[in-house]
Design an enzyme around this catalytic site. Sequence first.
Site, mmCIF file in Angstrom:
data_model
loop_
_atom_site.group_PDB
_atom_site.id
_atom_site.type_symbol
_atom_site.label_atom_id
_atom_site.label_comp_id
_atom_site.label_asym_id
_atom_site.label_seq_id
_atom_site.Cartn_x
_atom_site.Cartn_y
_atom_site.Cartn_z
ATOM 1 N N ASP A 135 -14.764 24.636 34.518
ATOM 2 C CA ASP A 135 -14.930 25.294 33.228
ATOM 3 C C ASP A 135 -13.857 26.364 33.032
ATOM 4 O OD1 ASP A 135 -17.199 23.812 32.728
ATOM 5 O OD2 ASP A 135 -18.617 25.448 33.091
ATOM 6 N N ARG A 186 -11.521 18.771 28.934
ATOM 7 C CA ARG A 186 -12.552 18.964 27.911
ATOM 8 C C ARG A 186 -11.945 19.946 26.898
ATOM 9 N NH1 ARG A 186 -16.914 22.413 30.219
ATOM 10 N NH2 ARG A 186 -17.859 20.546 31.075
HETATM 11 P P1 FDA Z 1 -19.953 26.317 16.165
HETATM 12 O O1 FDA Z 1 -20.834 27.328 16.826
HETATM 13 O O2 FDA Z 1 -18.532 26.687 15.879
HETATM 14 O O3 FDA Z 1 -20.654 25.833 14.842
HETATM 15 C C1 FDA Z 1 -19.968 25.075 13.837
HETATM 16 C C2 FDA Z 1 -20.961 24.299 13.001
HETATM 17 O O4 FDA Z 1 -21.540 23.284 13.829
HETATM 18 C C3 FDA Z 1 -22.143 25.097 12.479
HETATM 19 O O5 FDA Z 1 -21.840 25.775 11.311
HETATM 20 C C4 FDA Z 1 -23.151 23.987 12.278
HETATM 21 O O6 FDA Z 1 -22.870 23.292 11.095
HETATM 22 C C5 FDA Z 1 -22.887 23.078 13.457
HETATM 23 N N1 FDA Z 1 -23.763 23.438 14.587
HETATM 24 C C6 FDA Z 1 -23.427 24.162 15.665
HETATM 25 N N2 FDA Z 1 -24.468 24.276 16.504
HETATM 26 C C7 FDA Z 1 -25.492 23.617 15.922
HETATM 27 C C8 FDA Z 1 -26.851 23.378 16.256
HETATM 28 N N3 FDA Z 1 -27.371 23.841 17.391
HETATM 29 N N4 FDA Z 1 -27.616 22.670 15.407
HETATM 30 C C9 FDA Z 1 -27.107 22.199 14.261
HETATM 31 N N5 FDA Z 1 -25.831 22.391 13.870
HETATM 32 C C10 FDA Z 1 -25.037 23.085 14.679
HETATM 33 N N6 FDA Z 1 -16.337 27.365 25.992
HETATM 34 C C11 FDA Z 1 -15.458 27.939 26.857
HETATM 35 O O7 FDA Z 1 -14.846 28.946 26.508
HETATM 36 N N7 FDA Z 1 -15.255 27.393 28.089
HETATM 37 C C12 FDA Z 1 -15.885 26.255 28.503
HETATM 38 O O8 FDA Z 1 -15.670 25.792 29.623
HETATM 39 C C13 FDA Z 1 -16.820 25.650 27.601
HETATM 40 N N8 FDA Z 1 -17.492 24.516 27.939
HETATM 41 C C14 FDA Z 1 -18.292 23.885 27.004
HETATM 42 C C15 FDA Z 1 -18.915 22.651 27.304
HETATM 43 C C16 FDA Z 1 -19.649 21.989 26.349
HETATM 44 C C17 FDA Z 1 -20.269 20.672 26.677
HETATM 45 C C18 FDA Z 1 -19.797 22.544 25.045
HETATM 46 C C19 FDA Z 1 -20.550 21.821 23.968
HETATM 47 C C20 FDA Z 1 -19.220 23.760 24.755
HETATM 48 C C21 FDA Z 1 -18.495 24.449 25.718
HETATM 49 N N9 FDA Z 1 -17.914 25.692 25.437
HETATM 50 C C22 FDA Z 1 -17.027 26.244 26.333
HETATM 51 C C23 FDA Z 1 -18.345 26.446 24.226
HETATM 52 C C24 FDA Z 1 -17.401 26.252 23.055
HETATM 53 O O9 FDA Z 1 -16.186 26.897 23.303
HETATM 54 C C25 FDA Z 1 -18.008 26.821 21.751
HETATM 55 O O10 FDA Z 1 -18.228 28.208 21.929
HETATM 56 C C26 FDA Z 1 -19.325 26.196 21.358
HETATM 57 O O11 FDA Z 1 -19.343 24.804 21.556
HETATM 58 C C27 FDA Z 1 -19.605 26.505 19.859
HETATM 59 O O12 FDA Z 1 -18.718 25.815 19.027
HETATM 60 P P2 FDA Z 1 -19.165 24.475 18.250
HETATM 61 O O13 FDA Z 1 -17.960 23.739 17.834
HETATM 62 O O14 FDA Z 1 -20.118 23.709 19.122
HETATM 63 O O15 FDA Z 1 -20.014 24.944 17.002
#
Ligand code: FDA
Length: 315
Positions: A135, A186
Amino acid sequence: MMGIGANWYRKSLLTITGIPLVEKLSTTYGKRLAGKFIAGETLEDALKVTEALGKLGIMATLDHLGEGIRDISEAEAYKEQYLKLIEGIASCKSKSNVSLKPTQMGLALDQAACYANIRDVVKHARRHRNFVRIDMENTPYTQATIDIVKRLHAEGLTNAGTVLQAYLFRTEQDTKDMLQARINLRLVKGAYKESDEVAYQKTDEVIASFKSMIKLHLDNRVYTAIASHDDAIISWVKAYARTHRIPKQAFEFQMLYGLRMNEQAKLAKEGYRIRCYVPYGSMWYPYFTRRLAEKPSNLMLVLKNMSALKKDSPK
Ligand code: FDA
């Protein structure tokens, strides 16, 4: 999360979660609520979850929670946990790999010991034909983490990969370098609080960077993991892959345990590769607070349940 409000929310929460009083409240009331995002405290709990996910066609990556250790002997203990985890996965033949944090293996304390610990885990995983995802944590560790993965590959341990964060300015160049070395990545937006000297602060800039990293991987046909819960990103990836005749097997989606489980099952049904990040263990607090920071509705869930928990929590 979109827009300035969302960014303000995320940054504020990442700031207050470092305050001792907030930490105390969270650890008092949060443990049971954290169960929404965490598979349990033991390896058996985690393996049970992967079995259930497997029935839905969802793969897993297992994370034995722990980061920011204070003594290098703790890293040794975590390493042992990972060796057991790899054996546990092999014994139940689940389609799971593992994810670990470099600071959990000692990166902040002793870089040589950290490398030796990670190498032991990766070697053990190779013996069991498994893969280790390292990670990515906050910027004090970015270069060191990349160096670890490159060194593992140079030693022939290609069953290790890492994570690149779209919010960092440096990521464009890192993506190109890692592509050349064909290191399994990733791709994420980035979860830590970073300054405007090193990271994009606006959501649309982060998304543009995220899409450009994804595009580079898909165009070069390098297997990649796209980790996001964002519908806009998921739909965009599906459409891009369709238009450019990129097969569904050329990439995987990843999401966190407890978030969008229906969407995860739906992606599996549609024939996409989808992997769920399943954390387990007793060191859940930092992981839990990052999840709260990502989405106001996660925090609302906690606040709504606080009064109920107050009633039945031990005095
Ligand atoms: P974000 O929070 O930006 O949301 C964007 C939109 O997505 C929302 O407005 C909504 O529409 C939809 N959405 C999001 N969550 C939802 C929910 N629960 N239900 C419904 N809709 C939703 N970071 C890091 O710095 N180092 C790492 O090693 C990792 N590893 C990692 C592994 C995995 C498997 C994941 C999924 C994430 C990570 N991350 C990470 C975290 C990553 O950097 C990030 O902070 C989160 O995934 C949040 O960004 P998103 O794109 O998921 O949605």
